[in-house]
Scaffold this active site. Sequence first.
Site, PDB file in Angstrom:
ATOM      1  N   LYS A  38       0.843  -1.194   0.000  1.00  0.00           N
ATOM      2  CA  LYS A  38       0.000   0.000   0.000  1.00  0.00           C
ATOM      3  C   LYS A  38       0.885   1.253   0.000  1.00  0.00           C
ATOM      4  O   LYS A  38       2.100   1.171   0.212  1.00  0.00           O
ATOM      5  CB  LYS A  38      -0.907   0.006   1.230  1.00  0.00           C
ATOM      6  CG  LYS A  38      -0.171   0.053   2.559  1.00  0.00           C
ATOM      7  CD  LYS A  38      -1.126  -0.033   3.734  1.00  0.00           C
ATOM      8  CE  LYS A  38      -0.342   0.008   5.059  1.00  0.00           C
ATOM      9  NZ  LYS A  38      -1.244  -0.062   6.224  1.00  0.00           N
ATOM     10  N   TYR A 264      12.312  31.677   4.316  1.00  0.00           N
ATOM     11  CA  TYR A 264      11.017  32.284   4.618  1.00  0.00           C
ATOM     12  C   TYR A 264      10.907  32.685   6.086  1.00  0.00           C
ATOM     13  O   TYR A 264      11.371  31.969   6.983  1.00  0.00           O
ATOM     14  CB  TYR A 264       9.888  31.314   4.292  1.00  0.00           C
ATOM     15  CG  TYR A 264       9.575  31.192   2.821  1.00  0.00           C
ATOM     16  CD1 TYR A 264       9.293  32.311   2.043  1.00  0.00           C
ATOM     17  CD2 TYR A 264       9.542  29.943   2.218  1.00  0.00           C
ATOM     18  CE1 TYR A 264       8.992  32.191   0.696  1.00  0.00           C
ATOM     19  CE2 TYR A 264       9.243  29.806   0.871  1.00  0.00           C
ATOM     20  CZ  TYR A 264       8.964  30.937   0.109  1.00  0.00           C
ATOM     21  OH  TYR A 264       8.674  30.807  -1.221  1.00  0.00           O
TER      22      TYR A 264
END
Length: 368
Positions: A38, A264
């Site tokens: 998965k 940032y």
Amino acid sequence: MPKTQETVLEIDLSALKHNYDYLKSKLQKNTKFLAVVKAFAYGNDADEIALYLQNLDIDYFAVAYTGEGVALRDAGVTKPILVLHPLPIGFSAIIDRCLEPSIYNEKVLNRFMQMASDKNQKNYPIHLKFNTGLNRLGFSENAVDEIYSKLNTSDVVRVESIFSHLAASEDLSEKEFMRHQINTFKNISEKFKNLFGYQPMLHMCNTSGILNYPEAHFDMVRSGIGLYGFGNSEKENKNFRPIAALKSVISQIHDIEKGETVGYNRAYKSIASMKTATIPIGHADGIGRPYGKGKGYVIIAGKKAAIIGNVCMDMIMVDVTGIDCEEGDEVIVFDATNTADELAHSANTISYELITDISQRVKRIIKK
């Protein structure tokens, strides 16, 4: 392999085989093996890994959702595929593509039986999941009678397996609870056998269950994280080989003066003259913001370079002061030596989260 010139995830299939062989060595000869593929095979490459394991004659695969199973069928996987968390909207596709659903409550059972009937199915394989203590999905222990009353009057489905999931198989301080779960599961399977007159395949163990609870191997075991190189303990990690190496390059080097800021929100302020390197990988690639501000790191020229400031969407900046490097040099985010497990711990998370977060825009290179 030549040094990379871009951000790539190298996947070593020989390491995958090593892990598979090691886990198989823990089993009895007739115990089946289910590979959990998965989440893009835990962030690697589900198609390549499933096809490779299929060639090793693995017994079963498991995915979380129907679409993942359909993708494996499209890639050429022919082995049985268990869908662990199917939703009714996907039941038609499950039958059309010969996938096998986990049935975990009465509503799902009723809906799937109706779909199987509408499609004129007979003895379609289903897997009954029982909740023995994880409290996530599954029928309760006392639901066996109710299930029997529904299935005894119909031949549209047949129970291929009964399974459950250990809640803390890697934590040896939880042995008492794990043994309680195992005993509960045995009681469920015995009651099922007495009512139905046959014994479906039984499975309960995940990777840590395989290693720590051999008495619960039953007819089949399931492994996800172990196949990809992690044993959930410092001792067992030595027996596995991580199959993936996440690599990148230095795009640019900056000389930063004392008092300047980086990134940032000016999240990093230099306390002295330093050098930084900008690397083309960010939170859109799977390196989340928790790795910023000095918690996470990469390896450059064999040395740790701390991630400084905030992780950007497509880039990180790292401190390379005192590291002999230049633009274009290779960067190791994690590999078999500097593992994803160690990097994940730096951000107070687990290897599962880090490796499954690797974006599919990161180029995969398969080493066969």
